[in-house]
Design a protein around this motif. Structure first.
Motif, PDB file in Angstrom:
ATOM      1  N   GLU A 173       9.987   7.186  -5.422  1.00 31.88           N
ATOM      2  CA  GLU A 173       9.182   7.751  -4.341  1.00 31.88           C
ATOM      3  C   GLU A 173       8.320   8.867  -4.927  1.00 31.88           C
ATOM      4  O   GLU A 173       8.696   9.513  -5.914  1.00 31.88           O
ATOM      5  CB  GLU A 173      10.087   8.305  -3.242  1.00 31.88           C
ATOM      6  N   LEU A 174       7.163   9.091  -4.334  1.00 32.78           N
ATOM      7  CA  LEU A 174       6.265  10.143  -4.804  1.00 32.78           C
ATOM      8  C   LEU A 174       6.636  11.462  -4.138  1.00 32.78           C
ATOM      9  O   LEU A 174       6.709  11.554  -2.908  1.00 32.78           O
ATOM     10  CB  LEU A 174       4.816   9.787  -4.468  1.00 32.78           C
ATOM     11  N   LEU A 175       6.892  12.481  -4.960  1.00 33.75           N
ATOM     12  CA  LEU A 175       7.235  13.804  -4.447  1.00 33.75           C
ATOM     13  C   LEU A 175       6.107  14.786  -4.743  1.00 33.75           C
ATOM     14  O   LEU A 175       5.103  14.437  -5.352  1.00 33.75           O
ATOM     15  CB  LEU A 175       8.555  14.277  -5.070  1.00 33.75           C
ATOM     16  N   ASP A 176       6.289  16.022  -4.322  1.00 29.23           N
ATOM     17  CA  ASP A 176       5.275  17.060  -4.480  1.00 29.23           C
ATOM     18  C   ASP A 176       5.562  17.879  -5.748  1.00 29.23           C
ATOM     19  O   ASP A 176       6.233  17.403  -6.658  1.00 29.23           O
ATOM     20  CB  ASP A 176       5.250  17.951  -3.232  1.00 29.23           C
ATOM     21  N   LEU A 177       5.112  19.113  -5.791  1.00 30.31           N
ATOM     22  CA  LEU A 177       5.288  19.976  -6.958  1.00 30.31           C
ATOM     23  C   LEU A 177       6.757  20.200  -7.287  1.00 30.31           C
ATOM     24  O   LEU A 177       7.600  20.269  -6.385  1.00 30.31           O
ATOM     25  CB  LEU A 177       4.656  21.341  -6.701  1.00 30.31           C
ATOM     26  N   ASN A 178       7.053  20.335  -8.588  1.00 30.55           N
ATOM     27  CA  ASN A 178       8.392  20.788  -8.941  1.00 30.55           C
ATOM     28  C   ASN A 178       8.407  22.316  -8.892  1.00 30.55           C
ATOM     29  O   ASN A 178       7.380  22.966  -8.692  1.00 30.55           O
ATOM     30  CB  ASN A 178       8.833  20.247 -10.305  1.00 30.55           C
ATOM     31  N   LEU A 179       9.589  22.904  -9.083  1.00 29.69           N
ATOM     32  CA  LEU A 179       9.712  24.350  -8.923  1.00 29.69           C
ATOM     33  C   LEU A 179       8.948  25.139  -9.988  1.00 29.69           C
ATOM     34  O   LEU A 179       8.499  26.256  -9.731  1.00 29.69           O
ATOM     35  CB  LEU A 179      11.190  24.760  -8.926  1.00 29.69           C
ATOM     36  N   VAL A 180       8.801  24.589 -11.181  1.00 25.65           N
ATOM     37  CA  VAL A 180       8.013  25.272 -12.208  1.00 25.65           C
ATOM     38  C   VAL A 180       6.560  25.388 -11.760  1.00 25.65           C
ATOM     39  O   VAL A 180       5.955  26.469 -11.793  1.00 25.65           O
ATOM     40  CB  VAL A 180       8.087  24.533 -13.567  1.00 25.65           C
ATOM     41  N   HIS A 181       5.974  24.271 -11.334  1.00 20.14           N
ATOM     42  CA  HIS A 181       4.573  24.290 -10.908  1.00 20.14           C
ATOM     43  C   HIS A 181       4.380  25.158  -9.667  1.00 20.14           C
ATOM     44  O   HIS A 181       3.359  25.850  -9.534  1.00 20.14           O
ATOM     45  CB  HIS A 181       4.085  22.869 -10.638  1.00 20.14           C
ATOM     46  N   TYR A 182       5.366  25.127  -8.772  1.00 20.18           N
ATOM     47  CA  TYR A 182       5.266  25.956  -7.570  1.00 20.18           C
ATOM     48  C   TYR A 182       5.305  27.440  -7.923  1.00 20.18           C
ATOM     49  O   TYR A 182       4.491  28.233  -7.430  1.00 20.18           O
ATOM     50  CB  TYR A 182       6.393  25.618  -6.596  1.00 20.18           C
ATOM     51  N   MET A 183       6.236  27.826  -8.812  1.00 17.68           N
ATOM     52  CA  MET A 183       6.333  29.228  -9.211  1.00 17.68           C
ATOM     53  C   MET A 183       5.089  29.664  -9.980  1.00 17.68           C
ATOM     54  O   MET A 183       4.629  30.798  -9.841  1.00 17.68           O
ATOM     55  CB  MET A 183       7.595  29.456 -10.045  1.00 17.68           C
TER      56      MET A 183
ATOM     57  N   GLU B  69       0.811  -1.216   0.000  1.00 20.45           N
ATOM     58  CA  GLU B  69       0.000   0.000   0.000  1.00 20.45           C
ATOM     59  C   GLU B  69       0.851   1.276   0.000  1.00 20.45           C
ATOM     60  O   GLU B  69       0.359   2.368   0.293  1.00 20.45           O
ATOM     61  CB  GLU B  69      -0.971   0.018   1.184  1.00 20.45           C
ATOM     62  N   GLU B  70       2.119   1.143  -0.339  1.00 19.51           N
ATOM     63  CA  GLU B  70       2.983   2.314  -0.478  1.00 19.51           C
ATOM     64  C   GLU B  70       2.591   3.075  -1.742  1.00 19.51           C
ATOM     65  O   GLU B  70       2.415   2.488  -2.807  1.00 19.51           O
ATOM     66  CB  GLU B  70       4.447   1.891  -0.560  1.00 19.51           C
ATOM     67  N   VAL B  71       2.451   4.389  -1.624  1.00 21.84           N
ATOM     68  CA  VAL B  71       2.129   5.233  -2.766  1.00 21.84           C
ATOM     69  C   VAL B  71       3.432   5.684  -3.428  1.00 21.84           C
ATOM     70  O   VAL B  71       4.331   6.194  -2.761  1.00 21.84           O
ATOM     71  CB  VAL B  71       1.291   6.449  -2.352  1.00 21.84           C
ATOM     72  N   VAL B  72       3.537   5.481  -4.726  1.00 19.10           N
ATOM     73  CA  VAL B  72       4.772   5.764  -5.453  1.00 19.10           C
ATOM     74  C   VAL B  72       4.456   6.488  -6.759  1.00 19.10           C
ATOM     75  O   VAL B  72       3.294   6.662  -7.127  1.00 19.10           O
ATOM     76  CB  VAL B  72       5.543   4.452  -5.769  1.00 19.10           C
ATOM     77  N   ALA B  73       5.513   6.891  -7.444  1.00 15.56           N
ATOM     78  CA  ALA B  73       5.370   7.482  -8.783  1.00 15.56           C
ATOM     79  C   ALA B  73       5.908   6.480  -9.797  1.00 15.56           C
ATOM     80  O   ALA B  73       6.992   5.917  -9.613  1.00 15.56           O
ATOM     81  CB  ALA B  73       6.138   8.791  -8.865  1.00 15.56           C
ATOM     82  N   LEU B  74       5.144   6.247 -10.849  1.00 17.63           N
ATOM     83  CA  LEU B  74       5.564   5.342 -11.916  1.00 17.63           C
ATOM     84  C   LEU B  74       5.786   6.152 -13.186  1.00 17.63           C
ATOM     85  O   LEU B  74       4.921   6.919 -13.604  1.00 17.63           O
ATOM     86  CB  LEU B  74       4.506   4.270 -12.163  1.00 17.63           C
TER      87      LEU B  74
END
Length: 297
Positions: A84-94, A29-34
């Motif tokens: 691993e699943l991460l959050d927004l990248n810097l482009v999306h954040y900006m 049940e680990e959430v990941v990025a594929l």
């Protein structure tokens, strides 16, 4: 051997290289990025990325601020990479803040973490070769450690020993001058890109234009001055950008075109990106050295 099964929950994004989806490991049940590589991508390119990611496993992903690579496998003839699943990248954040510039106090922790990442890559002989805002991602914006970031996307990564075989690396606008002018390459190319990225989020707009190498080099000459003569002579592509003239004494000079001023001047920056962005560093300023010299104070 691949033994895990994944359930696709949501498509996160897609590009020319592949699609990225949020998935759950059915067993843990680990959430990941594929990341699924597109079918028309050359298999050798996909295998090269896997090779770089396997080498990346020599580093502790959390200590060195690089994305954690979990495993890879093939599904219906297509390469799949699990991270691993991460959050927004810097482009999306900006974009979420309408490109309102970050202040130095906000930029400093990002810079420090990326220097640690580059030092780790340097230790294992790997060059990222594609540092841009898209490839720096927040770990979790909901946590108190708001500016915890990691370096992601090693699809263009290359071993230092193979740099001499590379004609063009890095995205225009973040491309190091030694790449543009055809000079010998080292891991210092990543340091240049880091400086350009930090300037971008400080200004809220790119420091260097991305429409062409010529325009980027014109702005470089404006901010950093003209490259030394020995660099211009050694650069295999320098004559594409500089013309030779002679002064009254008959001495040869390389004369750059007139450079237009940018709307915002990076001269107002109170942290020193010049430690990252300087004309051709033979070995580059070692990432750790920038802490010692106080360049990010």
């Amino acid at each position: 051997m691949h033994t895990n099964s994944y359930y696709v929950e949501k498509l996160l994004g897609e590009g020319g290289y592949g699609v990225v989806a949020r998935c759950m490991n059915v067993d843990t049940e680990e959430v990941v990025a594929l990341k699924m590589v597109r079918e028309y991508i050359d298999k050798e390119d996909a295998e090269r990325e896997v090779k770089s990611l396997c080498k990346l496993k020599q580093l502790d992903a959390d200590t060195h601020n690089v994305v954690k690579f979990i495993e890879h496998f093939e599904y219906k003839g297509r390469f799949c990479l699990i991270f691993e699943l991460l959050d927004l990248n810097l482009v999306h954040y900006m974009e979420s803040r309408d490109w309102r510039p970050l202040d130095v106090a906000e930029i400093r922790p990002i810079a420090q973490q990326m220097l640690v990442a580059l030092e780790g890559l340097q230790n294992i002989g790997l060059v990222h070769a594609d540092m841009k805002l898209d490839n720096i991602a927040f770990v979790d914006l909901s946590l108190s450690q708001f500016f915890k970031v990691k370096l992601i996307d090693f699809g263009c990564a290359i071993e230092v020993s193979e740099l001499s075989e590379s004609n063009t690396i890095q995205m225009t606008g973040y491309r190091a001058p030694e790449v543009i002018m055809g000079l010998p390459l080292t891991e210092a190319v990543d340091m240049w890109s880091l400086g350009a990225n930090l300037a971008h989020i400080f200004l809220g707009e790119p420091l260097y234009p991305d429409e062409s190498e010529y325009e980027q080099l014109r702005i470089m000459v404006h901010f950093q001055g003209q490259p030394k003569d020995h660099l211009l002579k050694a650069g295999q592509k320098a004559r594409q950008f500089f013309t030779e003239s002679h002064d009254s004494s008959g001495q040869g000079r390389k004369s750059p075109s007139v450079v237009p001023l940018m709307r915002n001047s990076a001269a107002s920056m109170t942290f020193s990106s010049s430690s990252c962005c300087t004309w051709i560093q033979k070995k580059g300023s070692p990432p750790a050295q920038l802490f010692a010299t106080g360049s990010l104070q």
